[in-house]
Design an enzyme around this catalytic site. Structure first.
Site, short mmCIF file in Angstrom:
data_model
loop_
_atom_site.label_atom_id
_atom_site.label_comp_id
_atom_site.label_asym_id
_atom_site.label_seq_id
_atom_site.Cartn_x
_atom_site.Cartn_y
_atom_site.Cartn_z
N GLU A 1 -16.06 6.85 4.02
CA GLU A 1 -15.54 6.41 5.15
C GLU A 1 -15.26 7.61 6.09
O GLU A 1 -16.23 8.44 5.90
CB GLU A 1 -14.28 5.59 4.89
CG GLU A 1 -13.22 6.57 4.15
CD GLU A 1 -11.82 5.95 4.08
OE1 GLU A 1 -11.29 5.20 5.16
OE2 GLU A 1 -11.03 6.37 3.06
N ARG B 1 0.77 -1.18 -0.03
CA ARG B 1 0.14 0.12 0.01
C ARG B 1 0.83 1.20 -0.03
O ARG B 1 0.55 2.34 -0.70
CB ARG B 1 -0.96 -0.08 1.06
CG ARG B 1 -2.04 0.89 1.04
CD ARG B 1 -2.97 0.78 2.28
NE ARG B 1 -2.70 0.98 3.47
CZ ARG B 1 -3.37 0.76 4.54
NH1 ARG B 1 -4.61 0.23 4.65
NH2 ARG B 1 -2.80 0.92 5.81
N LYS C 1 -2.52 6.50 1.24
CA LYS C 1 -2.39 7.01 2.50
C LYS C 1 -1.51 8.04 2.61
O LYS C 1 -0.19 7.99 2.64
CB LYS C 1 -2.07 5.73 3.49
CG LYS C 1 -2.33 5.81 4.85
CD LYS C 1 -2.14 4.56 5.74
CE LYS C 1 -2.68 4.72 7.13
NZ LYS C 1 -4.04 4.76 7.49
C1 PLP Z 1 -5.09 3.95 7.71
C2 PLP Z 1 -6.57 4.20 7.22
C3 PLP Z 1 -7.79 3.35 7.33
C4 PLP Z 1 -7.21 1.99 7.95
O1 PLP Z 1 -6.69 1.28 7.41
P1 PLP Z 1 -5.92 -0.13 7.94
O2 PLP Z 1 -5.03 -0.64 7.22
O3 PLP Z 1 -7.08 -0.77 8.42
O4 PLP Z 1 -5.27 0.53 9.51
C5 PLP Z 1 -8.79 3.60 6.91
N1 PLP Z 1 -9.06 4.95 6.20
C6 PLP Z 1 -8.07 5.68 6.06
C7 PLP Z 1 -8.43 7.01 5.57
C8 PLP Z 1 -6.74 5.35 6.58
O5 PLP Z 1 -5.80 6.43 6.54
#
Ligand code: PLP
Length: 341
Positions: A220, A82, A184
């Site tokens: 989300e 990722r 991210k």
């Molecule tokens: C990091 C993150 C998540 C959660 O991802 P995980 O891999 O489960 O920790 C969800 N939404 C956003 C916007 C994120 O930055």
């Protein structure tokens, strides 16, 4: 190994400086071999790309002590890939995925004294990230980068059990269609800060972002994906190109299908459907799952049937199974648990 003298169960979710961190620099088109260092400070030129145009991406994962006393991490290969996707989107060089996993090994091993003991509820949070380091004033990608990985012990996310939270439908957008919502990047968080500060001031725990194009579909929150459970026991997770692909959510989908025998739907979820779900939650590395009790849409309240007192029964089964896998109480699927020590 002698553990540090920390009050594990009363740690918060904050930064505690640990002994070692990993650093590798990218220059003249190549990463150097990288090394652990004691130096927690970064000295950069005032014009570094990261300061001017926010060229930075990050990851987050945890190390735990399992029931049988080993230190492990959970699916670090998925964080590696990722981060590579995030880097490509911001025109940054990819840090090789196998070197990422090796750096996790090195950082956790070197800070093993900070990995909280089994049963404390605390974990070691690992933060890998990358940034443009050389001076950039015209708008373009940097030529030089730093990859860094540090860790910090963090307390149990929920002290005294996971209480359902109240969220509101936000008037702000988190991610543009065809934007950067699926990576991210710090930039996605910078613009969410005003929305979360005002949500807290208005008495809400989190924001629910809808799709910015039509404002009819659930996306989300600022840092966690949604999961929903239908009245006939299906797990439903919202699908959109601007949702960050949560590793926790992908793991819960697998657990629902293969451990709990549930049907799973990963599809577009209309906000109008939310009132019909039996249970709702947020999922991410930090809390694994936070149950949702109430969703407020401009004064109109949706009360999730599982209520404001405890996690719904299906959410609890998902939570117990995934945390059981992570802590070594339940057998993990092949490749999910990487043993460090
Ligand atoms: C990091 C993150 C998540 C959660 O991802 P995980 O891999 O489960 O920790 C969800 N939404 C956003 C916007 C994120 O930055």
């Amino acid at each position: 190994m002698e553990k540090k003298d920390l009050d594990w169960s009363n740690l918060g979710f904050g930064y505690v400086k640990t002994d070692k961190r990993y650093v590798s620099n990218f220059k003249n088109g190549a990463w150097d071999e990288g090394a652990l260092t004691d130096d927690a400070d970064i000295v950069l030129n005032e014009c570094a790309g990261v300061f001017q145009y926010a060229q930075t991406v990050f990851e987050g994962l945890k190390a735990y002590t399992t029931e049988d006393g080993h230190i492990v991490t959970f699916r670090p290969d998925l964080n590696a890939s990722r981060l590579a996707d995030s880097a490509r989107r911001l025109e940054m060089p990819v840090f090789p995925e196998e070197r990422f996993v090796d750096a996790v090994q090195k950082v956790v091993e070197a800070n093993a004294a900070y990995v909280p003991p089994y049963g404390s509820g605390a974990t070691l949070y690992i933060r890998p990230y990358m940034m443009g380091t050389n001076p950039v004033i015209g708008v373009k990608p940097a030529d030089e980068y730093q990859f860094r990985m540090f860790c910090t012990p963090v307390g149990p996310y929920f002290k005294g059990g996971a209480k359902p939270i109240t969220i509101r439908v936000s008037d702000y957008d988190r991610a543009a269609p065809c934007g950067t919502g699926n990576i991210k990047a710090g930039l996605n968080y910078a613009m969410s800060l005003h929305a979360i500060v005002t949500a807290h001031a208005d008495g809400f725990d989190e924001n629910m972002y809808l799709d910015p194009k039509t404002r009819t579909k659930v996306e989300e929150t600022g840092g966690a994906n949604f999961i929903f459970v239908t009245k006939d026991n299906k797990l439903v997770t919202p699908k959109s190109d601007s949702i960050l692909p949560s590793i926790t959510r992908r793991s819960l989908v697998y657990v629902a299908e293969h451990y709990l025998g549930m049907k799973v739907e990963h599809r577009e979820v209309y906000f109008d459907e939310v009132k019909d779900f039996a249970e709702a939650g947020l999922c991410g590395t930090a809390a694994v799952i936070s149950p949702i009790g109430k969703i407020v849409d401009h004064g109109k309240e949706i009360l999730i049937p599982s209520g404001m007192e405890e996690m719904g029964p299906v959410t609890k089964k998902l939570y117990d199974t995934l945390t059981g896998i992570q802590m070594g109480r339940i057998e993990a699927p092949e490749g999910w648990i990487k043993r460090i020590l």
